[in-house]
Motif scaffolding. Structure first.
Motif, PDB file in Angstrom:
ATOM      1  N   GLU A 246       0.820  -1.208   0.000  1.00  0.00           N
ATOM      2  CA  GLU A 246       0.000   0.000   0.000  1.00  0.00           C
ATOM      3  C   GLU A 246       0.855   1.260   0.000  1.00  0.00           C
ATOM      4  OE1 GLU A 246      -2.527   0.225   3.379  1.00  0.00           O
ATOM      5  OE2 GLU A 246      -0.909   0.127   4.845  1.00  0.00           O
ATOM      6  N   ILE A 247       2.076   1.144   0.470  1.00  0.00           N
ATOM      7  CA  ILE A 247       2.977   2.302   0.411  1.00  0.00           C
ATOM      8  C   ILE A 247       3.476   2.516  -1.017  1.00  0.00           C
ATOM      9  CG2 ILE A 247       5.149   3.247   1.289  1.00  0.00           C
ATOM     10  CD1 ILE A 247       4.729   1.615   3.820  1.00  0.00           C
ATOM     11  N   ARG A 248       3.763   1.418  -1.720  1.00  0.00           N
ATOM     12  CA  ARG A 248       4.280   1.522  -3.088  1.00  0.00           C
ATOM     13  C   ARG A 248       3.220   2.002  -4.073  1.00  0.00           C
ATOM     14  NH1 ARG A 248       7.104  -4.463  -3.415  1.00  0.00           N
ATOM     15  NH2 ARG A 248       8.268  -4.350  -1.429  1.00  0.00           N
ATOM     16  N   THR A 249       1.966   1.698  -3.822  1.00  0.00           N
ATOM     17  CA  THR A 249       0.900   2.016  -4.778  1.00  0.00           C
ATOM     18  C   THR A 249       0.119   3.267  -4.393  1.00  0.00           C
ATOM     19  OG1 THR A 249      -0.570   0.495  -3.574  1.00  0.00           O
ATOM     20  CG2 THR A 249       0.626  -0.390  -5.470  1.00  0.00           C
ATOM     21  N   MET A 250       0.672   4.115  -3.554  1.00  0.00           N
ATOM     22  CA  MET A 250      -0.005   5.351  -3.174  1.00  0.00           C
ATOM     23  C   MET A 250       0.164   6.401  -4.270  1.00  0.00           C
ATOM     24  SD  MET A 250      -1.624   5.475  -0.231  1.00  0.00           S
ATOM     25  CE  MET A 250      -1.501   7.170   0.302  1.00  0.00           C
ATOM     26  N   HIS A 399     -11.239  13.611  -2.688  1.00  0.00           N
ATOM     27  CA  HIS A 399      -9.784  13.508  -2.883  1.00  0.00           C
ATOM     28  C   HIS A 399      -9.005  13.788  -1.610  1.00  0.00           C
ATOM     29  CE1 HIS A 399     -10.636  17.814  -3.324  1.00  0.00           C
ATOM     30  NE2 HIS A 399      -9.404  18.000  -2.890  1.00  0.00           N
ATOM     31  N   ARG A 400      -9.643  14.317  -0.561  1.00  0.00           N
ATOM     32  CA  ARG A 400      -8.929  14.600   0.689  1.00  0.00           C
ATOM     33  C   ARG A 400      -8.471  13.328   1.394  1.00  0.00           C
ATOM     34  NH1 ARG A 400     -13.129  18.315   3.822  1.00  0.00           N
ATOM     35  NH2 ARG A 400     -14.505  16.679   3.042  1.00  0.00           N
ATOM     36  N   PHE A 401      -9.085  12.192   1.043  1.00  0.00           N
ATOM     37  CA  PHE A 401      -8.684  10.920   1.650  1.00  0.00           C
ATOM     38  C   PHE A 401      -7.503  10.279   0.921  1.00  0.00           C
ATOM     39  CE2 PHE A 401     -13.057  11.572   2.842  1.00  0.00           C
ATOM     40  CZ  PHE A 401     -13.122  11.134   4.152  1.00  0.00           C
ATOM     41  N   MET A 402      -7.025  10.895  -0.131  1.00  0.00           N
ATOM     42  CA  MET A 402      -5.989  10.272  -0.944  1.00  0.00           C
ATOM     43  C   MET A 402      -4.662  10.144  -0.201  1.00  0.00           C
ATOM     44  SD  MET A 402      -4.988  11.311  -4.853  1.00  0.00           S
ATOM     45  CE  MET A 402      -6.722  11.604  -5.189  1.00  0.00           C
ATOM     46  N   ARG A 403      -4.468  10.926   0.832  1.00  0.00           N
ATOM     47  CA  ARG A 403      -3.208  10.900   1.573  1.00  0.00           C
ATOM     48  C   ARG A 403      -3.145   9.775   2.608  1.00  0.00           C
ATOM     49  NH1 ARG A 403      -3.001  16.561   4.068  1.00  0.00           N
ATOM     50  NH2 ARG A 403      -4.033  17.041   2.082  1.00  0.00           N
ATOM     51  N   SER A 407      -5.435   0.766   4.542  1.00  0.00           N
ATOM     52  CA  SER A 407      -5.685   0.085   5.816  1.00  0.00           C
ATOM     53  C   SER A 407      -6.262   1.039   6.849  1.00  0.00           C
ATOM     54  CB  SER A 407      -4.378  -0.523   6.332  1.00  0.00           C
ATOM     55  OG  SER A 407      -3.383   0.482   6.495  1.00  0.00           O
ATOM     56  N   ARG A 408      -5.813   2.295   6.825  1.00  0.00           N
ATOM     57  CA  ARG A 408      -6.340   3.281   7.771  1.00  0.00           C
ATOM     58  C   ARG A 408      -7.763   3.678   7.409  1.00  0.00           C
ATOM     59  NH1 ARG A 408      -2.962   8.717   9.539  1.00  0.00           N
ATOM     60  NH2 ARG A 408      -4.238   9.287  11.356  1.00  0.00           N
ATOM     61  N   VAL A 409      -8.058   3.780   6.120  1.00  0.00           N
ATOM     62  CA  VAL A 409      -9.425   4.084   5.685  1.00  0.00           C
ATOM     63  C   VAL A 409     -10.376   2.961   6.093  1.00  0.00           C
ATOM     64  CG1 VAL A 409     -10.884   4.433   3.665  1.00  0.00           C
ATOM     65  CG2 VAL A 409      -8.654   5.553   3.790  1.00  0.00           C
ATOM     66  N   ALA A 410      -9.942   1.711   5.931  1.00  0.00           N
ATOM     67  CA  ALA A 410     -10.787   0.576   6.314  1.00  0.00           C
ATOM     68  C   ALA A 410     -11.024   0.539   7.818  1.00  0.00           C
ATOM     69  CB  ALA A 410     -10.134  -0.725   5.850  1.00  0.00           C
ATOM     70  N   ALA A 411      -9.991   0.803   8.615  1.00  0.00           N
ATOM     71  CA  ALA A 411     -10.163   0.817  10.062  1.00  0.00           C
ATOM     72  C   ALA A 411     -11.106   1.941  10.493  1.00  0.00           C
ATOM     73  CB  ALA A 411      -8.803   0.975  10.736  1.00  0.00           C
ATOM     74  N   THR A 412     -10.996   3.110   9.851  1.00  0.00           N
ATOM     75  CA  THR A 412     -11.887   4.228  10.186  1.00  0.00           C
ATOM     76  C   THR A 412     -13.332   3.909   9.810  1.00  0.00           C
ATOM     77  OG1 THR A 412     -10.048   5.745   9.787  1.00  0.00           O
ATOM     78  CG2 THR A 412     -12.248   6.687   9.872  1.00  0.00           C
ATOM     79  N   ALA A 413     -13.531   3.287   8.658  1.00  0.00           N
ATOM     80  CA  ALA A 413     -14.885   2.932   8.240  1.00  0.00           C
ATOM     81  C   ALA A 413     -15.512   1.926   9.198  1.00  0.00           C
ATOM     82  CB  ALA A 413     -14.856   2.369   6.820  1.00  0.00           C
ATOM     83  N   MET A 414     -14.737   0.949   9.647  1.00  0.00           N
ATOM     84  CA  MET A 414     -15.257  -0.017  10.609  1.00  0.00           C
ATOM     85  C   MET A 414     -15.572   0.652  11.941  1.00  0.00           C
ATOM     86  SD  MET A 414     -16.116  -3.060  11.543  1.00  0.00           S
ATOM     87  CE  MET A 414     -15.568  -4.122  10.230  1.00  0.00           C
TER      88      MET A 414
END
Length: 508
Positions: A246-250, A399-403, A407-414
């Motif tokens: 996920e770091i390489r594909t950001m 687009h503000r979530f692009m940064r 994994s962090r987006v999924a944890a926040t959604a849960m």
């Protein structure tokens, strides 16, 4: 009568002589006849076998001697010098077989005849003596010389006459086992002893109460060790590798600064249209996440004009569908949903160019992969998971979530879905299986999601998708909750506001 029956039997099977050669009247193969059979098959003499090839030469048929693997051609080959050695070897077999003093009775045994116990014992003795004469007895390892002290100790033990054979066997077993110990590898012996001692210590000693602290989360993968589809044995290594990917594909979160003809609101319109196309084709959620990632990464590396922006979006969906789906839509379907704005050749050329720019790297760990991992600690609650999927797709449109990492987006959604549905607090299991995200790490992303929910609907296709009964009306539920929550607890004023929104606020 016996002679007549024997002659009748032989004449009836004269066409298959290889089946009766060396077989007596009751069907038993003797050792002498078996040896004679091997001799005739090797030298090519005796009766004509069905396995011996035939050839026609001048109108006459004659048998041809052919080795098993020496001559595999169909051309007749003269016997070489190796045939002499074969015949000598066959002669030795015959000599060995005749020296065993095994003879076959001339009179055949009738059907009603039976073998008595005495005849069976005699036959067993003959077979054992035959095996000794033919040199087939199993050889033992060479024995060590017995010392005088060892012999004296054994002689001092009282033994009966009937135990003389057991004494010999005991001496052989002891000396043979000692010889094996001397031939053992010292490194292997040391390793085995060390492992066995460690296992014994671990089994006998109690765990140290003052040692390493036990984890404060439950091992939920232990129950799935026997299920090969869950790959519980490698699950930790798999998600560690996905954290690296996920770091390489950001994408670059500020790539719009390099685009001369594009703005963020144009990107929002494109992604909302891709959500509508994704819903029409009924594709997997992973396909949508990968398509948006392909578009953002490509726009991070190349400058695109406004008239080619839709081509980039439809090509990204076309690539993602072929990568994720089992049955992906055809290119004609993508041309149709694009209102024939681009031809098939243009989409195929764009596909080749985009893959070359991305270096064919499509290994994107999307938030759905991490949400499935988090659901294990949530006991796979379908309502929580559906609301979390809606909140994760907000990160695609805004687009503000692009940064933030997937994994962090999924944890926040849960986390936010559990708060909306009034589930228990964020415990240690959820922290561990979300990737180590605590409430403090989740709070900034959570505020952005709430800020999106309280604003007016900007993406109609996305809102209608999750307002249906299929998705439990998650978009309506989340927006109603967000408005009530903001009335009680206002959002912080330092939220990230992009330049487009700042211009709109200044104009109003």
């Amino acid at each position: 009568m016996a002679t007549t029956r024997r002659s009748t039997r032989i004449s009836a099977t004269a066409g298959h002589d290889e089946n009766i050669l060396g077989v007596n009247a009751n069907g038993r193969v003797t050792r002498a006849k078996a040896a004679a059979l091997d001799t005739q098959l090797i030298t090519g003499q005796g009766t004509q076998s069905a396995l011996v090839a035939k050839e026609v030469n001048g109108g006459q048929i004659k048998g041809r001697k052919r080795a098993a693997l020496g001559d595999v051609s169909n051309v007749h080959k003269e016997a070489g010098p190796g045939e002499k050695n074969v015949k000598q070897h066959a002669a030795k077999i015959v000599k060995t077989a005749t020296s065993t003093n095994v003879s076959r009775s001339r009179a055949p045994r009738t059907v009603n005849d039976s073998i008595t116990d005495e005849e069976a014992s005699v036959q067993i003795k003959k077979n054992s003596s035959t095996s000794v004469a033919s040199g087939t007895r199993k050889r033992r390892a060479p024995l060590k010389p017995i010392t005088i002290a060892t012999a004296a100790q054994r002689a001092a033990k009282p033994r009966s006459k009937s135990s003389a054979s057991s004494l010999v066997d005991e001496i052989i077993d002891e000396e043979f086992s000692d010889g094996n110990k001397e031939n053992e590898d010292p490194i292997l012996v040391d390793t085995v002893e060390r492992v066995s001692s460690e296992s014994q210590d671990a089994a006998t000693t109690e765990p140290d109460k003052h040692g390493e602290a036990m984890p404060d989360w439950d091992d939920l993968d232990a129950d799935e060790m026997d299920d090969p589809t869950m790959v519980a044995e490698y699950v930790n290594e798999i998600f560690d590798y996905m954290k690296e990917l996920e770091i390489r594909t950001m994408p670059n979160p500020r790539y719009m600064d390099e685009q001369r003809d594009l703005q963020w609101k144009m990107r929002d319109i494109l992604i909302d249209w891709l959500v509508e196309v994704h819903t029409k084709f009924r594709l997997l959620p992973e396909t949508l996440f990968l398509a948006v990632n392909i578009v953002d990464r490509f726009l991070s590396l190349r400058v695109v004009t406004l008239d080619k922006l839709q081509l980039v979006g439809i090509t990204g969906m076309f690539i993602a569908a072929k990568y994720e789906e089992v049955f992906s839509p055809s290119i004609q379907n993508f041309v149709y949903v694009a209102d024939s704005g681009y031809t098939e050749e243009e989409i195929l050329r764009a596909e080749t160019f985009m893959l070359q720019v991305l270096d064919f790297n499509l290994s994107y760990p999307n938030p759905m992969n991490f949400l499935r991992r988090n659901s294990k600690a949530d006991n796979y609650d379908i309502q929580t998971r559906t609301v979390a999927k809606y909140l994760m797709e907000i990160a695609l449109l805004d687009h503000r979530f692009m940064r933030y990492y997937p994994s962090r987006v999924a944890a926040t959604a849960m986390y936010l879905a559990r708060v909306i549905l009034e589930r228990p607090p964020w415990d240690k299991n959820l922290i561990h299986y979300s990737g180590g995200y605590t409430e403090e790490m989740i709070e900034p992303v959570c505020n952005l999601m709430i800020d999106y929910l309280v604003k007016p609907v900007k993406h109609e296709a996305f809102f209608k998708k999750y307002a249906s009964k299929r998705f439990l009306k998650a978009s309506i539920l989340a927006r109603q909750w967000a408005k009530k929550r903001v009335e009680q607890i206002p959002l912080p004023s330092d939220l990230n506001i992009d330049s487009d929104e700042a211009e709109e606020q200044e104009s109003t």
